[in-house]
Design an enzyme around this catalytic site. Structure first.
Site, PDB file in Angstrom:
ATOM      1  NE  ARG A 104      90.994  19.608  51.360  1.00  0.00           N
ATOM      2  CZ  ARG A 104      90.426  19.449  52.542  1.00  0.00           C
ATOM      3  NH1 ARG A 104      89.154  19.093  52.617  1.00  0.00           N
ATOM      4  NH2 ARG A 104      91.093  19.608  53.643  1.00  0.00           N
ATOM      5  CB  THR A 132      88.927  27.479  47.042  1.00  0.00           C
ATOM      6  OG1 THR A 132      89.761  26.432  46.474  1.00  0.00           O
ATOM      7  CG2 THR A 132      89.487  28.824  46.658  1.00  0.00           C
ATOM      8  CG  ASP A 159      97.791  16.542  54.682  1.00  0.00           C
ATOM      9  OD1 ASP A 159      97.477  17.661  54.230  1.00  0.00           O
ATOM     10  OD2 ASP A 159      98.190  15.607  53.957  1.00  0.00           O
ATOM     11  CG  ASP A 211     101.547  16.915  54.765  1.00  0.00           C
ATOM     12  OD1 ASP A 211     102.127  16.901  53.665  1.00  0.00           O
ATOM     13  OD2 ASP A 211     100.950  17.908  55.205  1.00  0.00           O
TER      14      ASP A 211
END
Ligand code: PRP
Ligand code: URA
Length: 209
Positions: A104, A108, A200, A203
């Site tokens: 992603r 944006t 995340d 991560d």
């Protein structure tokens, strides 16, 4: 409209609470993501058709039920879907596996594709697309689009945590897709992260960042 299945078994809720905790490190995080995916697979496969066969027990012959040769492919969205895919494959080891690489774009929030390798006979297979996080829904919608354009039969989407926005997006663009989630959280923050979520997923799984 595709149905949403909330799989909130106590074991899943307990494990999900541990992975949400910021103090849980990558090793435990990975193990639990895999375990939760295995537990979810039990519900995701509930509608698999059965056929009757005759077997010989040590005592007598018996009519018994076996899965009727359903062709499946498990498709993780890279990177974070990989560990979930391992968890699901534990219960359906004969499934094939495809990979779709999407990330992603942080500014944006649009999905960017960088890799795709799918089973050659995907038009004969039902796909189980896996990704821990359904946030804006952009990545999942793009991955499913991709599979449909290549002629896949049917798609189920399995995520650990979803935002209402992501569910709505997938339901809008892919109304035929059943969605399985372990939790539906509050909303997205201004950066497109799920609140409260788990941060995340990529991560935390792989110790990057
Ligand atoms: C995460 C997650 C999903 C996506 C969800 O991946 O694993 O693929 O974000 O967001 P969306 O619903 O708004 O599209 P990310 O892009 O961080 O890539 P990674 O797995 O490589 O870390
Ligand atoms: N991707 C993640 O890994 N986490 C989120 O909360 C949203 C997108």
């Amino acid at each position: 409209m595709g149905s949403v299945h909330l799989i909130d078994h106590p074991l899943i809720q307990h494990k999900l609470s541990i992975i949400r905790d910021v103090n849980t490190g990558p090793k435990e995080f990975r193990e639990l993501v895999e375990e939760i995916a295995t537990l979810m697979a039990y519900e995701v496969t509930r509608d698999f058709p059965l056929e009757e066969v005759e077997i010989q027990t040590p005592i007598a012959t018996a009519k018994a039920k076996v899965i009727a040769g359903k062709k499946i492919a498990v498709v993780p969205i890279l990177r974070a879907g990989l560990v979930m895919a391992d968890g699901i494959m534990k219960l359906i080891p004969a499934a094939k596996m495809g990979h779709i690489g999407l990330y992603r774009d942080p500014s944006t929030l649009q999905p960017v594709e960088y890799y795709c390798k799918l089973p050659a006979d995907l038009h004969e297979r039902d796909m189980i697309v896996v990704d821990p996080m359904l946030a804006t829904g952009g990545s999942a919608a793009a991955a499913i689009d991709f599979l449909k354009k290549r002629g896949t039969k049917g798609v189920k989407l399995v995520c650990l945590i979803a935002a209402p926005e992501g569910i709505a997006r997938v339901q809008q663009v892919h109304p035929d897709v059943e969605i399985f989630v372990a939790a539906i959280d509050e909303r997205l923050d201004e950066n497109g992260y799920i609140i409260p979520g788990l941060g995340d997923a990529g991560d935390r799984l792989f110790g990057t960042k």
